[in-house]
Scaffold this motif. Structure first.
Motif, PDB file in Angstrom:
ATOM      1  N   ALA A   8       0.833  -1.208   0.000  1.00  0.00           N
ATOM      2  CA  ALA A   8       0.000   0.000   0.000  1.00  0.00           C
ATOM      3  C   ALA A   8       0.865   1.255   0.000  1.00  0.00           C
ATOM      4  CB  ALA A   8      -0.933  -0.007   1.209  1.00  0.00           C
ATOM      5  N   ASP A   9       1.973   1.226   0.726  1.00  0.00           N
ATOM      6  CA  ASP A   9       2.899   2.371   0.733  1.00  0.00           C
ATOM      7  C   ASP A   9       3.458   2.618  -0.663  1.00  0.00           C
ATOM      8  OD1 ASP A   9       2.583   2.653   3.496  1.00  0.00           O
ATOM      9  OD2 ASP A   9       4.176   1.203   3.894  1.00  0.00           O
ATOM     10  N   ILE A  10       3.882   1.532  -1.305  1.00  0.00           N
ATOM     11  CA  ILE A  10       4.463   1.663  -2.648  1.00  0.00           C
ATOM     12  C   ILE A  10       3.426   2.171  -3.631  1.00  0.00           C
ATOM     13  CG2 ILE A  10       5.626   0.419  -4.508  1.00  0.00           C
ATOM     14  CD1 ILE A  10       6.632  -1.562  -2.404  1.00  0.00           C
ATOM     15  N   PHE A  11       2.211   1.668  -3.517  1.00  0.00           N
ATOM     16  CA  PHE A  11       1.147   2.070  -4.443  1.00  0.00           C
ATOM     17  C   PHE A  11       0.838   3.562  -4.323  1.00  0.00           C
ATOM     18  CE2 PHE A  11      -3.396   2.583  -5.493  1.00  0.00           C
ATOM     19  CZ  PHE A  11      -3.373   2.159  -6.810  1.00  0.00           C
ATOM     20  N   ARG A  12       0.928   4.101  -3.129  1.00  0.00           N
ATOM     21  CA  ARG A  12       0.614   5.519  -2.919  1.00  0.00           C
ATOM     22  C   ARG A  12       1.689   6.443  -3.465  1.00  0.00           C
ATOM     23  NH1 ARG A  12      -1.013   6.598   3.187  1.00  0.00           N
ATOM     24  NH2 ARG A  12      -1.049   8.734   2.379  1.00  0.00           N
ATOM     25  N   VAL A  13       2.939   5.996  -3.437  1.00  0.00           N
ATOM     26  CA  VAL A  13       4.023   6.903  -3.822  1.00  0.00           C
ATOM     27  C   VAL A  13       4.528   6.685  -5.246  1.00  0.00           C
ATOM     28  CG1 VAL A  13       4.773   7.102  -1.420  1.00  0.00           C
ATOM     29  CG2 VAL A  13       5.865   5.416  -2.912  1.00  0.00           C
ATOM     30  N   ILE A  14       4.308   5.508  -5.823  1.00  0.00           N
ATOM     31  CA  ILE A  14       4.951   5.217  -7.110  1.00  0.00           C
ATOM     32  C   ILE A  14       4.458   6.113  -8.246  1.00  0.00           C
ATOM     33  CG2 ILE A  14       3.402   3.363  -7.919  1.00  0.00           C
ATOM     34  CD1 ILE A  14       6.023   1.820  -8.656  1.00  0.00           C
ATOM     35  N   PRO A  15       3.175   6.545  -8.279  1.00  0.00           N
ATOM     36  CA  PRO A  15       2.801   7.503  -9.340  1.00  0.00           C
ATOM     37  C   PRO A  15       3.531   8.836  -9.203  1.00  0.00           C
ATOM     38  CG  PRO A  15       0.848   6.472  -8.386  1.00  0.00           C
ATOM     39  CD  PRO A  15       1.994   6.129  -7.491  1.00  0.00           C
ATOM     40  N   LEU A  16       3.755   9.288  -7.953  1.00  0.00           N
ATOM     41  CA  LEU A  16       4.471  10.546  -7.733  1.00  0.00           C
ATOM     42  C   LEU A  16       5.916  10.458  -8.202  1.00  0.00           C
ATOM     43  CD1 LEU A  16       3.267  11.265  -4.065  1.00  0.00           C
ATOM     44  CD2 LEU A  16       2.286  12.175  -6.171  1.00  0.00           C
ATOM     45  N   CYS A  17       6.492   9.248  -8.102  1.00  0.00           N
ATOM     46  CA  CYS A  17       7.911   9.069  -8.408  1.00  0.00           C
ATOM     47  C   CYS A  17       8.181   8.843  -9.890  1.00  0.00           C
ATOM     48  CB  CYS A  17       8.468   7.883  -7.614  1.00  0.00           C
ATOM     49  SG  CYS A  17       8.299   8.026  -5.827  1.00  0.00           S
ATOM     50  N   LEU A  18       7.216   8.299 -10.634  1.00  0.00           N
ATOM     51  CA  LEU A  18       7.501   7.834 -11.997  1.00  0.00           C
ATOM     52  C   LEU A  18       6.749   8.578 -13.101  1.00  0.00           C
ATOM     53  CD1 LEU A  18       7.605   3.951 -11.472  1.00  0.00           C
ATOM     54  CD2 LEU A  18       9.463   5.601 -11.289  1.00  0.00           C
ATOM     55  N   ARG A  19       5.640   9.219 -12.778  1.00  0.00           N
ATOM     56  CA  ARG A  19       4.805   9.782 -13.862  1.00  0.00           C
ATOM     57  C   ARG A  19       5.553  10.784 -14.723  1.00  0.00           C
ATOM     58  NH1 ARG A  19       1.381  13.085  -9.840  1.00  0.00           N
ATOM     59  NH2 ARG A  19      -0.202  11.500 -10.168  1.00  0.00           N
ATOM     60  N   HIS A  20       6.461  11.562 -14.142  1.00  0.00           N
ATOM     61  CA  HIS A  20       7.174  12.584 -14.917  1.00  0.00           C
ATOM     62  C   HIS A  20       8.429  12.031 -15.573  1.00  0.00           C
ATOM     63  CE1 HIS A  20       8.848  12.436 -10.915  1.00  0.00           C
ATOM     64  NE2 HIS A  20       9.880  13.177 -11.250  1.00  0.00           N
ATOM     65  N   ARG A  21       8.696  10.728 -15.381  1.00  0.00           N
ATOM     66  CA  ARG A  21       9.864  10.106 -15.992  1.00  0.00           C
ATOM     67  C   ARG A  21       9.487   9.189 -17.151  1.00  0.00           C
ATOM     68  NH1 ARG A  21      11.420  10.284 -10.347  1.00  0.00           N
ATOM     69  NH2 ARG A  21      13.313  11.552 -10.197  1.00  0.00           N
ATOM     70  N   LEU A  22       8.195   9.091 -17.466  1.00  0.00           N
ATOM     71  CA  LEU A  22       7.768   8.259 -18.580  1.00  0.00           C
ATOM     72  C   LEU A  22       8.179   8.894 -19.899  1.00  0.00           C
ATOM     73  CD1 LEU A  22       4.128   7.348 -17.447  1.00  0.00           C
ATOM     74  CD2 LEU A  22       6.167   5.925 -17.265  1.00  0.00           C
ATOM     75  N   ARG A  23       8.573   8.072 -20.836  1.00  0.00           N
ATOM     76  CA  ARG A  23       8.820   8.578 -22.184  1.00  0.00           C
ATOM     77  C   ARG A  23       7.489   8.923 -22.817  1.00  0.00           C
ATOM     78  NH1 ARG A  23      13.280   4.385 -24.766  1.00  0.00           N
ATOM     79  NH2 ARG A  23      14.970   4.789 -23.264  1.00  0.00           N
ATOM     80  N   LYS A  24       7.429  10.091 -23.435  1.00  0.00           N
ATOM     81  CA  LYS A  24       6.156  10.527 -23.989  1.00  0.00           C
ATOM     82  C   LYS A  24       6.389  11.329 -25.252  1.00  0.00           C
ATOM     83  CE  LYS A  24       5.892  14.821 -21.309  1.00  0.00           C
ATOM     84  NZ  LYS A  24       7.264  14.796 -20.807  1.00  0.00           N
ATOM     85  N   ASP A  25       5.317  11.468 -26.000  1.00  0.00           N
ATOM     86  CA  ASP A  25       5.352  12.291 -27.196  1.00  0.00           C
ATOM     87  C   ASP A  25       5.488  13.758 -26.777  1.00  0.00           C
ATOM     88  OD1 ASP A  25       3.791  14.023 -29.357  1.00  0.00           O
ATOM     89  OD2 ASP A  25       4.420  12.162 -30.344  1.00  0.00           O
ATOM     90  N   PRO A  26       6.295  14.560 -27.498  1.00  0.00           N
ATOM     91  CA  PRO A  26       6.486  15.955 -27.108  1.00  0.00           C
ATOM     92  C   PRO A  26       5.188  16.756 -27.011  1.00  0.00           C
ATOM     93  CG  PRO A  26       8.097  15.315 -28.772  1.00  0.00           C
ATOM     94  CD  PRO A  26       7.140  14.176 -28.657  1.00  0.00           C
ATOM     95  N   LEU A  27       4.160  16.352 -27.744  1.00  0.00           N
ATOM     96  CA  LEU A  27       2.906  17.086 -27.728  1.00  0.00           C
ATOM     97  C   LEU A  27       1.983  16.657 -26.594  1.00  0.00           C
ATOM     98  CD1 LEU A  27       2.124  17.156 -31.569  1.00  0.00           C
ATOM     99  CD2 LEU A  27       3.248  18.910 -30.186  1.00  0.00           C
ATOM    100  N   GLU A  28       2.314  15.565 -25.904  1.00  0.00           N
ATOM    101  CA  GLU A  28       1.478  15.075 -24.820  1.00  0.00           C
ATOM    102  C   GLU A  28       1.869  15.733 -23.503  1.00  0.00           C
ATOM    103  OE1 GLU A  28       1.868  10.882 -24.718  1.00  0.00           O
ATOM    104  OE2 GLU A  28       0.769  10.525 -26.564  1.00  0.00           O
ATOM    105  N   THR A  29       0.901  15.765 -22.576  1.00  0.00           N
ATOM    106  CA  THR A  29       1.177  16.251 -21.227  1.00  0.00           C
ATOM    107  C   THR A  29       1.628  15.085 -20.355  1.00  0.00           C
ATOM    108  OG1 THR A  29      -1.143  15.908 -20.609  1.00  0.00           O
ATOM    109  CG2 THR A  29      -0.535  18.091 -21.425  1.00  0.00           C
ATOM    110  N   ILE A  30       2.074  15.392 -19.141  1.00  0.00           N
ATOM    111  CA  ILE A  30       2.548  14.360 -18.232  1.00  0.00           C
ATOM    112  C   ILE A  30       1.392  13.453 -17.837  1.00  0.00           C
ATOM    113  CG2 ILE A  30       3.482  13.988 -15.899  1.00  0.00           C
ATOM    114  CD1 ILE A  30       5.161  16.439 -16.284  1.00  0.00           C
TER     115      ILE A  30
END
Length: 373
Positions: free
Chosen positions: A335-357
């Motif tokens: 449960a601890d990992i589930f709560r924090v992992i979106p905060l830690c990884l969402r801005h590190r995903l590879r994405k299209d330059p036109l997409e938002t985080i």
């Protein structure tokens, strides 16, 4: 020529006296200026959790807060000041040197420490420094002390904002509008923990370990990937849509504006409880354990999401341990990992330059597959 220099010196001295008097007035104003209580902030749980985790473990690497205008980003960061515990520093040292850690000492203090000379110490609140968008590189990094150069004829260093922020918090509002050259300076200091200044024949390095907190409006542009990756956590906040919560926020703000001191007194007990929890969590953080199985699964999530580098793995482990410690547990749970992992990884995903985080849904889906939750 001598007369001209003397006149310049008198003007400089008068100017410095005015600045010194102004700074004293500003410090007195800050002491009597009430700050909105952190525990009175309604909603925005993701932002508050990110700030608390960074206070417990500064090595998480700071937090980037992105959200709409008027959602309380700056209010929450400044309210954090009241919760910050005290730290022990070397007296009369402009770099907030730690008397018990040689690696966190300035050169002068380390020399005295090596020679077994006594170090005078005192306690002070963890410093919080605002970095204005219009700040110059000299103001941020430090520069030559003109007053000593004119009066004593010696080259001396005048510390900048990075020196003041050592072992504290450096807050940049509208960080996505910051000049690129200042961004590079912050990156270097945040990565190495040291600030090196080369100015007019002066060469000096001093410790500059700080929690970097940035806030911004996504409508004004995204950050460069190099800077975004330096932030340990990324909190997304939006405008509250629940009418009852909106009314509550408006009423609280009106009550605070009408009687700030009286409003703060209502939350004095909650503020003190939260401060005590933070102090206890900082002391007990080293005792919290995370199983090797969870470490492997966290790395599997990062690998599945094609996260560049290992900073995502490291931050997720640290944030999960900080959350478990804050809630009084010695062992990290899923449960601890589930709560924090979106905060830690969402801005590190590879994405299209036109997409938002990404909002975190992709991270949560991958977590559920690997952790079988």
């Amino acid at each position: 020529m001598f007369t001209l220099k003397f006149r310049l010196f008198k003007k400089k001295k008068k100017f410095m006296t005015i600045i010194s008097a102004t700074q004293k007035v500003d410090s007195n104003i800050e002491k009597i200026r009430p700050i909105f209580p952190f525990t009175a902030i309604v909603g925005q749980e993701e932002m508050k959790l990110s700030l608390i985790l960074n206070v417990i473990d500064p090595k998480i690497g700071g937090v980037m807060i992105m959200g709409d205008r008027g959602t309380g980003k700056s209010t929450a960061v400044r309210a954090l000041v009241d919760l910050l515990p005290e730290i022990q520093v070397v007296a009369d040292d402009p770099f907030n040197s730690d008397p018990n850690d040689p690696e966190a000492m300035s050169d002068f203090v380390r020399e005295k420490f090596t020679n077994n000379e006594p170090l005078l110490t005192n306690k002070k609140k963890i410093p919080m420094v605002d970095l204005p968008l219009g700040a110059t590189e000299d103001r941020v990094c430090g520069t030559i002390d003109l007053e000593k150069a004119l009066t004593e004829g010696v080259k001396a260093f005048e510390p900048g904002l990075l020196a003041q922020a050592n072992r504290g918090i450096l807050y940049v509002d509208e960080v996505n509008l910051l000049d690129d050259h200042l961004v590079d300076v912050l990156l270097d200091s945040a990565a190495s923990g040291w600030n090196t200044v080369e100015r007019e024949g002066i060469s000096i390095s001093h410790p500059s370990r700080f929690i970097l907190i940035g806030s911004g409006n996504p409508e004004e542009g995204e950050l460069r990937p190099q800077l975004l990756d330096r932030f340990g956590l990324h909190a997304q906040i939006g405008t509250v849509q629940d009418p009852q919560l909106r009314v509550k926020i408006v009423e609280q703000r009106a009550a605070f504006d009408e009687s700030p001191i009286g409003f703060r007194q209502k939350y004095q007990i909650q503020q003190q409880k939260l401060t005590n929890l933070l102090i206890l969590a900082r002391q007990n953080l080293k005792t919290v354990q995370i199983s090797s199985e969870f470490r492997v699964q966290i790395s599997q999530v990062c690998a599945t999401l094609n996260i560049d580098g290992l900073r995502g793995d490291i931050v997720t482990n640290r944030a999960a341990k900080a959350l478990a410690c804050f809630e009084g547990r010695q062992q990290v749970t899923t449960a601890d990992i589930f709560r924090v992992i979106p905060l830690c990884l969402r801005h590190r995903l590879r994405k299209d330059p036109l997409e938002t985080i990404d909002s975190g849904e992709k991270v949560c889906e991958t977590f559920q597959k690997i952790f079988n939750e």
